[in-house]
Design a protein around this motif. Structure first.
Motif, mmCIF file in Angstrom:
data_model
loop_
_atom_site.group_PDB
_atom_site.id
_atom_site.type_symbol
_atom_site.label_atom_id
_atom_site.label_comp_id
_atom_site.label_asym_id
_atom_site.label_seq_id
_atom_site.Cartn_x
_atom_site.Cartn_y
_atom_site.Cartn_z
ATOM 1 N N HIS B 126 26.871 -47.543 37.438
ATOM 2 C CA HIS B 126 27.324 -46.426 38.102
ATOM 3 C C HIS B 126 26.614 -45.798 38.998
ATOM 4 O O HIS B 126 26.587 -45.247 39.838
ATOM 5 N N ILE B 127 25.272 -45.168 38.299
ATOM 6 C CA ILE B 127 24.516 -44.088 38.441
ATOM 7 C C ILE B 127 23.861 -44.583 39.486
ATOM 8 O O ILE B 127 23.751 -44.255 40.702
ATOM 9 N N GLU B 128 22.812 -45.877 38.950
ATOM 10 C CA GLU B 128 22.144 -46.461 40.060
ATOM 11 C C GLU B 128 22.455 -47.187 41.574
ATOM 12 O O GLU B 128 22.642 -46.620 42.455
ATOM 13 N N LEU B 129 23.880 -47.797 41.260
ATOM 14 C CA LEU B 129 24.804 -47.797 42.084
ATOM 15 C C LEU B 129 25.124 -46.774 43.294
ATOM 16 O O LEU B 129 24.810 -46.395 44.837
ATOM 17 N N ALA B 130 25.132 -45.263 42.427
ATOM 18 C CA ALA B 130 25.679 -44.325 43.250
ATOM 19 C C ALA B 130 24.166 -43.645 44.260
ATOM 20 O O ALA B 130 23.899 -43.263 44.658
ATOM 21 N N ARG B 131 23.107 -43.912 43.335
ATOM 22 C CA ARG B 131 21.997 -43.360 43.789
ATOM 23 C C ARG B 131 21.218 -43.826 45.387
ATOM 24 O O ARG B 131 21.065 -44.160 46.140
ATOM 25 N N LEU B 132 22.031 -45.685 45.472
ATOM 26 C CA LEU B 132 22.141 -46.725 46.342
ATOM 27 C C LEU B 132 22.596 -45.843 47.998
ATOM 28 O O LEU B 132 22.219 -45.805 48.949
ATOM 29 N N SER B 133 23.257 -45.056 47.252
ATOM 30 C CA SER B 133 24.169 -44.614 48.723
ATOM 31 C C SER B 133 23.161 -43.430 49.862
ATOM 32 O O SER B 133 23.135 -43.091 50.853
ATOM 33 N N GLY B 134 22.424 -42.958 49.199
ATOM 34 C CA GLY B 134 20.684 -42.462 49.241
ATOM 35 C C GLY B 134 21.694 -41.130 49.059
ATOM 36 O O GLY B 134 20.828 -39.769 50.187
ATOM 37 N N ASN B 135 22.757 -40.450 48.960
ATOM 38 C CA ASN B 135 23.319 -39.133 49.421
ATOM 39 C C ASN B 135 23.047 -38.401 47.613
ATOM 40 O O ASN B 135 23.558 -38.637 47.304
ATOM 41 N N GLU B 136 22.361 -37.317 47.751
ATOM 42 C CA GLU B 136 21.207 -36.834 46.322
ATOM 43 C C GLU B 136 22.661 -36.474 45.764
ATOM 44 O O GLU B 136 22.761 -35.978 44.873
ATOM 45 N N PHE B 137 23.530 -35.650 46.502
ATOM 46 C CA PHE B 137 24.631 -34.978 45.795
ATOM 47 C C PHE B 137 25.660 -35.905 45.801
ATOM 48 O O PHE B 137 26.162 -35.236 44.121
ATOM 49 N N LEU B 138 26.337 -37.155 45.989
ATOM 50 C CA LEU B 138 26.998 -37.718 45.612
ATOM 51 C C LEU B 138 26.102 -38.679 43.989
ATOM 52 O O LEU B 138 26.974 -38.477 43.110
ATOM 53 N N PHE B 139 25.305 -38.931 44.317
ATOM 54 C CA PHE B 139 24.320 -39.376 43.262
ATOM 55 C C PHE B 139 24.275 -38.311 41.841
ATOM 56 O O PHE B 139 24.350 -38.902 40.625
ATOM 57 N N ARG B 140 23.942 -37.044 42.309
ATOM 58 C CA ARG B 140 23.993 -35.923 41.032
ATOM 59 C C ARG B 140 25.470 -36.365 40.406
ATOM 60 O O ARG B 140 25.417 -36.318 39.498
ATOM 61 N N ALA B 141 26.625 -36.279 41.182
ATOM 62 C CA ALA B 141 27.629 -35.619 41.018
ATOM 63 C C ALA B 141 27.958 -36.810 39.577
ATOM 64 O O ALA B 141 28.393 -36.425 38.149
ATOM 65 N N VAL B 142 27.187 -38.047 39.998
ATOM 66 C CA VAL B 142 28.026 -39.618 39.070
ATOM 67 C C VAL B 142 27.460 -39.363 38.131
ATOM 68 O O VAL B 142 27.963 -39.609 37.161
ATOM 69 N N ARG B 143 25.757 -38.887 38.907
ATOM 70 C CA ARG B 143 25.059 -38.549 37.157
ATOM 71 C C ARG B 143 25.703 -38.260 35.571
ATOM 72 O O ARG B 143 26.123 -38.533 34.624
ATOM 73 N N ASP B 144 25.987 -37.055 36.355
ATOM 74 C CA ASP B 144 26.507 -35.527 35.699
ATOM 75 C C ASP B 144 28.191 -35.627 35.092
ATOM 76 O O ASP B 144 27.911 -36.106 34.061
ATOM 77 N N ALA B 145 28.320 -36.587 35.318
ATOM 78 C CA ALA B 145 29.706 -37.168 35.461
ATOM 79 C C ALA B 145 29.597 -38.430 34.208
ATOM 80 O O ALA B 145 30.153 -38.203 33.079
ATOM 81 N N MET B 146 28.799 -39.332 34.337
ATOM 82 C CA MET B 146 28.638 -39.839 33.197
ATOM 83 C C MET B 146 28.180 -40.056 31.953
ATOM 84 O O MET B 146 28.273 -39.737 31.486
ATOM 85 N N THR B 147 27.454 -38.665 32.186
ATOM 86 C CA THR B 147 26.680 -38.462 31.115
ATOM 87 C C THR B 147 27.816 -37.731 30.348
ATOM 88 O O THR B 147 27.611 -37.829 29.131
ATOM 89 N N ARG B 148 28.238 -36.726 30.842
ATOM 90 C CA ARG B 148 29.172 -35.917 30.241
ATOM 91 C C ARG B 148 30.591 -37.218 29.532
ATOM 92 O O ARG B 148 31.135 -36.877 28.203
ATOM 93 N N LEU B 149 30.036 -38.028 30.237
ATOM 94 C CA LEU B 149 31.607 -39.099 29.380
ATOM 95 C C LEU B 149 30.862 -40.419 28.068
ATOM 96 O O LEU B 149 31.494 -40.510 27.741
ATOM 97 N N SER B 150 29.390 -40.381 28.796
ATOM 98 C CA SER B 150 28.888 -41.398 27.415
ATOM 99 C C SER B 150 29.455 -41.245 25.975
ATOM 100 O O SER B 150 29.222 -42.602 25.509
ATOM 101 N N ARG B 151 28.790 -39.905 25.245
ATOM 102 C CA ARG B 151 29.365 -39.526 24.067
ATOM 103 C C ARG B 151 31.011 -40.283 24.054
ATOM 104 O O ARG B 151 30.894 -41.381 22.861
ATOM 105 N N ALA B 152 32.132 -40.362 24.921
ATOM 106 C CA ALA B 152 33.685 -40.555 24.395
ATOM 107 C C ALA B 152 33.405 -42.093 24.978
ATOM 108 O O ALA B 152 34.101 -42.700 23.962
ATOM 109 N N ARG B 153 32.505 -42.872 25.105
ATOM 110 C CA ARG B 153 31.965 -44.180 25.889
ATOM 111 C C ARG B 153 31.731 -44.950 24.289
ATOM 112 O O ARG B 153 31.856 -45.747 23.991
ATOM 113 N N TRP B 154 30.676 -44.205 23.865
ATOM 114 C CA TRP B 154 30.639 -44.567 23.049
ATOM 115 C C TRP B 154 30.896 -44.756 21.693
ATOM 116 O O TRP B 154 31.089 -45.615 20.741
ATOM 117 N N LEU B 155 32.192 -43.848 21.848
ATOM 118 C CA LEU B 155 33.231 -43.915 20.537
ATOM 119 C C LEU B 155 34.205 -44.920 21.008
ATOM 120 O O LEU B 155 34.372 -44.809 19.931
#
Lengths: 221, 221
Positions: B126-155
């Motif tokens: 998901h992060i890399e797909l967003a990065r491809l868009s070339g929009n730095e803000f959308l990319f960072r938003a996705v990266r940060d959201a996935m970071t926040r989700l990371s622990r929950a997804r691991w559990l």
DNA sequence: GATACCAATTTGGGATACCACACTGGTATT
DNA sequence: AATACCAGTGTGGTATCCCAAATTGGTATC
């Protein structure tokens, strides 16, 4: 109020108020003496303002973030995504009474209102509309995007007509939300953001020499 | 590598890797001695991790952010807004060659790949797909959201079938982007995120006693 | 036994001293 | 005159000290 929050708030106001120009160098020692705090709270403030995008690292040091025309375009796309999502949520709420407070906010601006206040309310309209959605992440995204746009919008050369048009669009968006028409609210908001972006980028592009003459760093698109 | 970045990175890994459980108290002195740094870089790291949402203030002190089921729902809405916007941009690009790297990333996971790696690739997709868009803000938003989700997804309690389904959806999204069909990519991605959210919240809700037994703070929806 | 209270400890917030490194300005060499 | 060099100055990065406030643990009181 702790020193840390004080320094952060005051420094933010100086940057947003263009008392420190875009592109200007910042040293921790200058901030320290300017606000009468030590380096510990100064560094905390700098770290926070960095994540807000108001300052940036410049090699080893710090600079006030320049006005970046390419970035303004990207922010507009980002804003559209999050604001439209938020307004769709808001339009679908059972209790949409909150929008009357926002309408009152718009009403509070008249011919005698200082430009500074129009500017602030124009930002807050979008922020508060997003807050109504109840989604903390959409709200923060909008708030942060508007903070980043704030200086550029302040520098924008706006005529009365443009401001009147923007206000009319604001009212139209509110009306759509009030009636629960998510689709129309979304479309009106999209168009509003696109138009706002075009006027902003054009204005700054045309005036970029004037801005540079004032010592403001402007990065081309 | 400076101490500041070191402390930040190591502490983030400990939190994301659940070596420090959600809800656990953190003291600056403990971190200081744990990583052999002084309080200045420790405090810088804490400020940064706070903005990432991995730690939170608890009165005067710090705690590792608890798993918050209500927050997970809000993040899903936020993700959908920014990821869909990003994938629409990507599908409209002339050069969409970057998606082949993402496809290769998915391909690299097979039956013998450890679960940890599946988890990482699932986020990075998901992060890399967003990065491809070339929009730095959308990319960072996705990266940060996935970071926040990371622990929950691991559990999350995931079976093989659920993982296979997720991978199939990933491939389908890539196929739509590859063919330039923004509309289908957007719809597939929306459905994927909604399904992912439902499975995640259900799994954690069902297992919340087990999680609490492990000492993890879980905030109900 | 419950509770009010107090001293000791620990905490984060702040201030400051020190360091390594980058940059600057001038000087000496060619 | 051009350039290589070097000491001086200022920077952010780090360590450490001090402080007020909050927490804690025990004790005296009822």
């Amino acid at each position: 109020m702790s020193q840390m929050q004080n320094v952060e708030r005051q420094l933010r106001e100086m940057i947003l108020g263009l008392e420190i120009g875009p592109g200007e160098r910042l040293t921790e020692r200058w901030i320290e003496s300017r606000f009468g705090a030590s380096r510990t709270p100064v560094r905390a403030a700098l770290l926070r303002l960095e994540t807000e995008g108001l300052i940036a690292r410049d090699g080893r040091g710090w600079t006030v973030a320049p006005i970046n025309l390419a970035e303004l375009g990207q922010i507009a796309v980002y804003r559209e995504a999050v604001e439209v999502a938020a307004v769709r949520l808001t339009a679908a709420l059972e209790d949409r009474g909150g929008i009357e407070l926002i309408a009152a906010m718009l009403d509070s601006c008249d011919a005698e209102t200082p430009r500074e206040e129009w500017h602030r309310v124009g930002l807050d309209f979008h922020i508060e509309l997003a807050r109504l959605s109840g989604n903390e992440f959409l709200f923060r995204a909008v708030r942060d995007a508007m903070t980043r746009l704030s200086r550029a919008r302040w520098l924008e050369v706006r005529d009365e007509k443009a401001l009147g048009r923007a206000w009319a669009e604001h009212y139209a968006i509110l009306a759509a939300v009030r009636s629960g028409d998510a689709e129309q609210a979304a479309q009106l908001l999209s168009a509003h953001i696109a138009g706002s972006r075009d006027r902003l980028v054009t204005s700054l592009h045309d005036d970029r020499r004037g801005l540079r003459a004032r010592g403001f760093a402007v990065v081309a698109a």
